[in-house]
Design an enzyme around this catalytic site. Structure first.
Site, PDB file in Angstrom:
ATOM      1  N   ASP A 286       1.055  -1.492   0.198  1.00 46.57           N
ATOM      2  CA  ASP A 286       0.354   0.305   0.011  1.00 46.57           C
ATOM      3  C   ASP A 286       0.931   1.505  -0.188  1.00 46.57           C
ATOM      4  O   ASP A 286       2.147   1.761   0.435  1.00 46.57           O
ATOM      5  CB  ASP A 286      -0.832  -0.344   1.007  1.00 46.57           C
ATOM      6  CG  ASP A 286      -2.022   1.396   1.151  1.00 46.57           C
ATOM      7  OD1 ASP A 286      -2.613   1.394   0.312  1.00 46.57           O
ATOM      8  OD2 ASP A 286      -1.406   2.105   2.080  1.00 46.57           O
ATOM      9  N   GLU A 315       1.324  -0.252  -5.048  1.00 48.24           N
ATOM     10  CA  GLU A 315       0.890   1.430  -5.218  1.00 48.24           C
ATOM     11  C   GLU A 315       1.379   1.941  -4.795  1.00 48.24           C
ATOM     12  O   GLU A 315       1.946   2.704  -3.793  1.00 48.24           O
ATOM     13  CB  GLU A 315      -1.112   1.074  -4.155  1.00 48.24           C
ATOM     14  CG  GLU A 315      -2.285   2.101  -4.563  1.00 48.24           C
ATOM     15  CD  GLU A 315      -2.091   2.496  -2.958  1.00 48.24           C
ATOM     16  OE1 GLU A 315      -2.960   2.862  -3.263  1.00 48.24           O
ATOM     17  OE2 GLU A 315      -2.211   2.951  -2.113  1.00 48.24           O
TER      18      GLU A 315
END
Length: 585
Positions: A286, A315
């Site tokens: 993340d 990400e």
């Protein structure tokens, strides 16, 4: 030693936590540079016994007879105790490297000796079709306290839809609501069940042929209930202590102290735990733009060396191909394809820009075939809303079907079908967020009214049955035609006026002609000519139409078979708001 943990495949010099030496003896290692005395308090039955640890530089270690499942905690005195006013001279702490905790206390739970997870042959990276889910809200609210087990019992639903991979939103213990505020990086989320139950979830997924990806949050500590804050008493000027000092804030919590070798190994140990102890098939990192580039390179290098068959997804905002070409990840998590689909639907930028957006979605950012994970209908970020449907003050976070009229609107349903099929024809790894396949409406959240709707998933609602049938057929088509999972693609026909884009995917043995029509016009009586670019005389057979009757379209909407003329063109029907796939060998 026989009877203890299996040897780690990735040795980390600064790794801490409990380690079984035999079936009955466990060693403990703790990082506490400001400790003046450190002990492990073990509760066995009604008694608490203390095991003093010996200092080894900034670390403390020792061993003791133990049994799996007992409770233990760390007790320490600190040479620099900024917590004295609140807690006194003796600090009671969780073990930062325990695998399980009592959620509302400082007690850690001692896991059983580590065994190698059962072998599983995961799908090849390029063949992954991903279903994203949030464990706590995938199940009815009555089952949330046993969410790991309840999800395990429902995984067959996902496999029957033709998905071969699940990506679970964070399952490490967290202090927020969606999972992105990790309290402890190596532990399962206790309010959803035990660590053993989380392992059973992975094992059951593998039995069903589903690869499992874990979502890991390594860029910041929790902004709520952060048990790592001022861990060994040190924390001047609200620096956060040994786990956070010297780093900046993020919108969600303070970044970890990345410059420290101990923190680097702590993050790597988290990755090692999920792979070696749970057997997951990949990790989704993340918000890596909140981590140093050099650390990403270091971590991906080590992960690839020790676990070459595990996929690594990042990400990063804004999306940057260098996360693959330079930082070492296999894939980049893409938000842009979803927003481009919305722009194309809303006619932003005119016909030329719409065609350019569609072409970029076919080959996102020119990534390789596994280079981008894309969710055209939206991931949790675009569908989820924490503020009663008014996320960001605009109310824009919605399931795709709700953006264009709702599930009661035939056009909205047809558009969802077309975009789902389009995604499965494109390069990259397609991903669908839970509920999109049932045409669930409004937005997702963890409250009772916006979690996954099992009435739609298991009932006879016609719109849901049609969409689920389309999803299943499209997923099976992608896996049965190798051309749709390889690198080759070529644009062979562009019609800006009517919003028709045709592209070819192929191998040496076969080809798929993918025809996307995102417009209201209707082409019947085999009146539309499409260039195949694959030579004349070849026969093309319809493999899938998103407007077939069983999916909510109508009989005769598409031409079942067509033979290319001398110039390589076929003449076919193209229904409104549709994606057609023709195959030839």
């Amino acid at each position: 030693m026989a009877g203890g943990d299996v040897p780690e495949r990735w040795h980390l010099a600064n790794a801490c936590g409990p380690r079984w030496i035999s079936d009955e003896v466990c060693s403990f290692r703790v990082w506490a540079p400001h400790g003046e005395s450190v002990a492990v308090e073990i509760q066995d039955g009604g008694e608490i016994r203390e095991v003093k640890l010996a200092r080894e530089g900034d670390f403390w270690s020792g061993e003791a007879p133990c049994k799996p499942g007992i409770r233990y905690r760390i007790a320490l005195g600190s040479t620099w105790n900024d917590c004295f006013a609140q807690e006194g001279a003796r600090l009671i702490r969780r073990d930062p490297c325990a695998r399980e905790y009592e959620f509302d206390s400082c007690w850690s739970i001692l896991h059983p000796p580590i065994r190698t997870p059962p072998a599983f042959s995961a799908p090849k990276f390029n063949e992954l079709i991903i279903y994203e889910l949030h464990v706590g809200s995938f199940v009815p609210s009555a089952d949330e306290s046993r969410a790991f087990s309840a999800t395990t019992s429902r995984l067959e639903y996902i496999a029957n839809l033709g998905f071969n991979c699940i990506q679970v939103m964070p399952t490490a213990e967290f202090g927020g609501i969606w999972g992105y505020n990790s309290r402890q990086l190596l532990a399962s989320h206790g309010p959803w069940g035990t660590a053993a139950e989380m392992r059973e979830l992975v094992d059951r997924a593998h039995t069903l042929g589903l690869a499992v990806l874990f979502d890991v949050v390594l860029n910041h500590g929790s902004a709520k209930m952060n048990s790592l804050w001022n861990w060994d008493g040190y924390g001047p000027d609200k620096c956060g202590g040994i786990y956070f000092e010297g780093e900046a804030d993020t919108p969600w919590g303070k970044r970890f102290a990345f410059q420290k070798a101990e923190i680097q190994d702590y993050l790597k140990q988290a990755c090692r735990t999920w792979i070696e102890e749970y057997g997951v098939d990949g990790l989704r990192f993340d918000s890596v733009h909140n981590m140093p580039w050099w650390l990403l390179q270091q971590m991906t290098c080590g992960l690839k060396e020790h676990y070459p068959n595990k996929i690594l997804i990042a990400e990063i905002t804004p999306e940057n191909p260098r996360v693959v070409t330079d930082a070492g990840f296999h894939s980049c998590w893409l938000h842009a394809t979803h927003f481009d689909s919305l722009k194309a639907m809303q006619g932003e930028g005119g016909r030329t820009d719409r065609m350019a957006m569609l072409k970029n979605m076919v080959a996102p950012h020119n990534f390789g075939n596994i280079g981008g994970v894309h969710s055209v209908l939206g991931s949790h970020d675009q569908i989820g809303d924490r503020h009663g449907g008014k996320q960001d003050g605009h109310g824009t976070h919605r399931y795709f079907v709700s953006r264009f009229g709702g599930r009661g609107n035939w056009h909205a349903r047809a558009q969802c079908r077309a975009w789902f099929c389009f995604q499965n024809c494109c390069k990259g790894l397609p991903m669908t967020f839970m509920g999109s396949e049932t045409l669930q409406e409004d937005w997702w959240h963890v409250d009772q009214h916006h979690r996954f709707n099992w009435d739609l998933a298991q009932g006879s609602d016609a719109a849901s049955v049609e969409m689920r049938s389309l999803v299943t057929a499209s997923n099976k088509l992608r896996l049965s035609h190798a051309a749709l999972t390889r690198d080759q693609h070529r644009f062979v026909h562009e019609d800006k006026e009517n919003a028709v884009l045709v592209f070819l995917r192929w191998t040496e043995e076969s080809a798929c002609l993918c025809i996307a029509h995102f417009g209201e016009e209707q082409f019947e009586k085999d009146s539309y000519a499409v260039n195949t670019s694959w030579g004349g005389g070849r026969r093309w057979r319809l493999a899938l139409s998103s407007q077939a009757k069983e999916f909510g379209g109508w009989d005769g909407s598409s031409t079942p078979e067509a033979e290319a003329d001398g110039s390589g063109r076929i003449h076919i029907n193209i229904p409104k708001w549709s994606v057609l796939v023709y195959s030839a060998s």
